[in-house]
Design an enzyme around this catalytic site. Structure first.
Site, PDB file in Angstrom:
ATOM      1  N   CYS A 440       0.828  -1.209   0.000  1.00 49.71           N
ATOM      2  CA  CYS A 440       0.000   0.000   0.000  1.00 49.71           C
ATOM      3  C   CYS A 440       0.861   1.258   0.000  1.00 49.71           C
ATOM      4  O   CYS A 440       0.950   1.960  -0.999  1.00 49.71           O
ATOM      5  CB  CYS A 440      -0.909   0.011   1.228  1.00 49.71           C
ATOM      6  N   GLU A 442       4.111   1.445   2.092  1.00 49.00           N
ATOM      7  CA  GLU A 442       5.231   1.164   2.975  1.00 49.00           C
ATOM      8  C   GLU A 442       6.579   1.364   2.279  1.00 49.00           C
ATOM      9  O   GLU A 442       6.895   0.634   1.342  1.00 49.00           O
ATOM     10  CB  GLU A 442       5.143  -0.266   3.501  1.00 49.00           C
TER      11      GLU A 442
END
Length: 851
Positions: A440, A442
């Protein structure tokens, strides 16, 4: 570097790409049992072998025996399943949940899968072997009883790696392109020859290195199987053009990934074999290509300069690869589909930004990657862009143009926050400058990191609820006793109680994560994946045993805005202005603002017909001392009137409206509430970063939910921000839907006030714009300016859904007309009609902005 990219213009996809995408969209995903049968067969044959050898032999058997397919029109080959968009099963990680859901897979509200009776029977037989042998079962045995109780109560979940492979990684693709697996085998054999045989760990290290060699050879042979298949098909084909294409495919697969890539086409094919086999070895998702435009560019530049390939041919190859990304799939348990709805695989591919020396890295391939996303209009890869103060305006405008398509892509990341946040975690400056994004949102340095990103979802709003209830969850004392809510006389007392509850539950979260971490190291090391991450070969350790250069564990907090708004309501309305008493607030929350009838105190008192004041006091004592459901304050203030009126449903709705409208809300650029949201998030983040993991690395916090804000909201009672029980929590670090009422810039200003540096595992900010907001050149320039302004204020990430509420509601009512509609869910995009209705509703309810 050529400046031709500055004149790069949009094109249209070739007919081949349209045929490939149509082929994917026309099928319903199925479950296949082939891999499960082969891995089980291999494990039965290697019962006495060390675990790394067992894992290597299992991959070897799978790659040598699985059915291989070259689909019509493909130029990049390498299947994971026989049928398009199908999924294999990985029983070594977990399987009992699937056995229980066989009959409901095709009836789900989201992420539907078909499964044949034959596959069910095969899997039932396979699962018997794995009883008691899975990663999931071992992890459960490692956990404290209190940890499992907190998970059951909805305080946090580690379901991602608890049931599946770890994933969430980017390997050193560039190393494979430059050396090939023959080069990696030579590197391993040299390490084995130089190893110190007196080292007490020598035997274990040598077994790992031998496992790497087995898997590398298996992948080379896997590619050669495709070469043979391509030649067979070429000989059978009646289409001369397709026959020529198949022969070229055969040549590619004979050479790569065994050897260094010699051309852009070979580099693309080599890349895909790596990407595919990682996901055949383990079902961990978020296998992210990261800085694709950087490590692929030299091959493109060389072939363009020599005339070996045209831009149009290169673009078609990119488009073909983009389609292949969407052939990757996995099945999750039905509960997880509410947190990961839309068949997401989170293969994050990022472009732009700066290079390791601090110079802008934009090139022609940067633009072509964005163009590929525009061509195929599918959710994968999850395209992202790095932005810094030297990002060319042309690139931001091109990115805004892609955002305007309504796909929810690209996501935008701020180099000037991400880089220093990684350096603060011990990553070197040159490595931090070379970061990419996993899954997502990170950040990590690719090819050197085992980040365990997305390691858990932590429900910050649930901890707030437990603080209000003195650690009680229903009738269970789940957390420590930190004081009855109605006994607090100052806001700071409540904040101290919140910190103590957070400290306790984060410690249980760490126990859960480390239990799962240890179980993966013991039962499911991944030698193939580890062979492409520094310094596993040098250390003689798999990633799961601590072989990576950088090791982290990254759990994320969910409900930032709910906590901030709740703290603001308590501070302002209860303690500062005294418009609501603690007792009135507690009763309103206990009854879900009147929707669930009377509280425990009310039920006791309203059952009294005629009773003395002393008897009423005795009832309160019982509630206080024995049942722990009221406070000393309430005991002292018992009304002498026997007909005690504790409030009607109407009164409690009045309390709710006061909570919603009587206190400022996060997302409107109001320092008072924004600072409380920041502090609430920091309480979580500071606790998380205190801990270490079994691989010798550090825990680092993130603030994003994927789409777990929906199921986590379902497990959380009413909260003091006026949110009713069961309703979704706020999405990422975004404001609560509908509470950001002063425009997109004010919302961004609020979000930027959070400490994005400490949340080094990533933060997620979603905004939704009406399509009219991005119309024309001015609309693109407006979005670009908003991104630059937000990043100037040190926001970390932003992404945009550009779609009208009306279209989403129409798609929900008539899904058959909108099968190709892609939207941004959280840190990923997905087909809207594949989502569970609860996630669809959450997207619809997000505030719709305009400039």
């Amino acid at each position: 570097m050529s400046e031709a990219w500055r004149q790069f213009s949009s094109s249209i996809p070739s007919p081949r790409i349209e045929r490939l995408t149509d082929g994917l969209l026309s099928v319903t995903p199925e479950i296949e049992a082939e891999r499960a049968l082969l891995v089980t067969e291999s494990y039965k044959e290697t019962e006495a072998a060390p675990i790394n050898i067992r894992r290597a032999k299992a991959l070897e058997k799978i790659l040598s025996k699985m059915n291989i397919v070259i689909r019509d029109n493909e130029l990049i080959v390498g299947n994971l399943t026989t049928k398009p968009r199908a999924t294999q099963i990985f029983p070594e990680f977990s399987n009992k949940w699937l056995l229980e859901e066989f009959e409901t897979l095709a009836k789900r509200k989201g992420d539907v899968f078909l499964i044949s009776e034959e596959a069910k029977q095969n899997l039932r037989e396979v699962f018997q072997y794995w009883d008691g042998k899975t990663v999931n079962e071992l992890a459960t045995e490692f956990m404290f009883t209190e940890t499992k109780e907190a998970m059951d109560a909805g305080v946090f979940t580690v379901g991602n790696y608890y049931f599946n492979g770890v994933g969430h990684i980017s390997v050193d693709y560039d190393k494979v392109l430059k050396k090939g697996f023959n080069g990696i085998i030579a590197e391993v054999e040299e390490a084995r020859a130089k190893a110190d045989k007196s080292d007490p760990d020598y035997i274990k290290k040598d077994q790992f290195l031998l496992a790497v060699v087995i898997t590398a050879k298996a992948v080379i042979n896997f590619a050669k199987r495709f070469a043979e298949e391509a030649r067979t098909l070429a000989n059978k084909s009646l289409n001369p053009q397709r026959s020529e294409e198949l022969l070229r495919i055969a040549e590619n697969c004979e050479w790569v990934p065994a050897n260094p890539a010699r051309s852009f086409y070979e580099a693309m094919q080599s890349f895909w074999f790596v990407q595919a086999v990682i996901q055949i070895e383990s079902n961990g998702h978020s296998i992210s290509p990261m800085r694709f435009d950087q490590y692929m560019y030299p091959y493109y530049e060389k072939d363009i300069a020599s005339g070996k390939i045209t831009k149009e041919e290169a673009q078609e190859l990119l488009d073909c690869l983009w389609v292949k990304f969407n052939d990757v799939n996995k099945v999750r348990d039905e509960g997880s589909t509410k947190a990961f709805g839309g068949y997401p695989m989170f293969q994050n591919l990022i472009v732009g930004g700066q290079d390791a020396s601090g110079k802008d890295a934009t090139n022609e391939l940067t633009f072509m990657c964005l163009e590929a996303t525009a061509h195929i209009k599918l959710p994968q890869p999850s395209i992202s862009i790095r932005v810094w103060n030297k990002t060319p305006d042309e690139l931001l405008l091109k990115s805004a143009e892609i955002s305007r398509l309504g796909l929810g892509m690209p996501a935008y990341y701020n180099d000037e926050v991400v880089i220093p946040s990684l350096v603060a975690r011990g990553v070197s400056l040159s490595d931090a400058r070379d970061y990419g994004i996993i899954g997502c949102v990170e950040p990590q340095k690719g090819g050197k990191t085992e980040g365990w990103h997305d390691a858990a979802f932590f429900n910050m709003a649930k901890v707030l609820e437990l603080t209000i209830n003195n650690g009680m969850a229903g009738d269970q004392q789940l957390g420590p006793k930190t004081g009855e809510f109605t006994s607090f006389t100052a806001f700071d007392q409540f904040m101290d109680a919140f910190r103590k509850q957070m400290e306790y539950f984060v410690s249980l979260l760490v126990n859960a994560n480390n239990s799962v971490d240890l179980a993966h190291g013991e039962r499911a090391p991944l030698p193939f994946l580890s062979s492409m991450v520094e310094d596993c070969i040098g250390k003689g350790k798999s990633l799961q045993e601590g072989g990576a250069y950088y090791n982290f564990t990254g759990p994320q907090g969910v409900g930032v805005a709910n906590v901030g708004d709740s703290l603001m309501a308590i501070k302002k309305l209860v303690f500062d202005e005294k418009k609501i008493t603690l007792r009135d607030l507690k009763d309103a929350l206990d009854t879900n603002f009147g929707d669930q009838g009377q509280s425990a105190v009310e039920r006791k008192l309203n059952s009294i017909d005629d009773i003395s004041r002393e008897a009423v006091a005795e009832i309160f004592k019982k509630l206080l001392l024995e049942e722990n459901k009221t406070s000393l304050d309430e005991l002292k203030n018992v009304n002498s009137n026997i007909n005690i009126d504790l409030g009607t449903k109407k009164d409690k709705e009045y309390v709710r409206q006061m909570l919603i409208n009587g206190a400022p809300k996060f997302g409107n650029d109001i320092d008072e509430v924004d600072d409380l949201a920041r502090e609430g998030a920091l309480i979580y983040c500071r606790e998380v970063e205190k801990y270490k993991n079994p691989r010798g690395g550090q825990f680092q916090p993130g603030l994003y939910p994927v789409s777990a804000n929906v199921p986590m909201g379902a497990a959380t009672g009413a909260t003091p921000d006026g949110r009713k029980a069961g309703m979704p929590l706020a999405d990422g670090v975004s404001p609560v839907s509908g509470r950001d009422q002063t425009g997109p810039t004010a919302a961004m200003n609020s979000v930027a006030k959070l400490d994005h540096y400490i949340a080094s595992n990533g933060t997620l900010f979603n905004q939704k714009f009406h399509p009219s907001a991005l119309e024309g050149q001015q609309g693109l320039e407006n979005l670009s300016a908003v991104v630059r302004s937000f990043f100037d204020q040190k926001g970390l990430h932003a992404q945009f859904n550009v779609i009208s509420r009306e279209m989403l509601m129409e798609a929900q009512e008539n899904p058959e007309k909108y099968k190709s509609l892609v939207v941004r869910v959280a840190g990923y995009s997905a087909h809207f009609t594949a989502l569970d209705k609860s996630i669809q509703d959450d997207i619809i309810e997000r505030t719709e902005h305009s400039f």
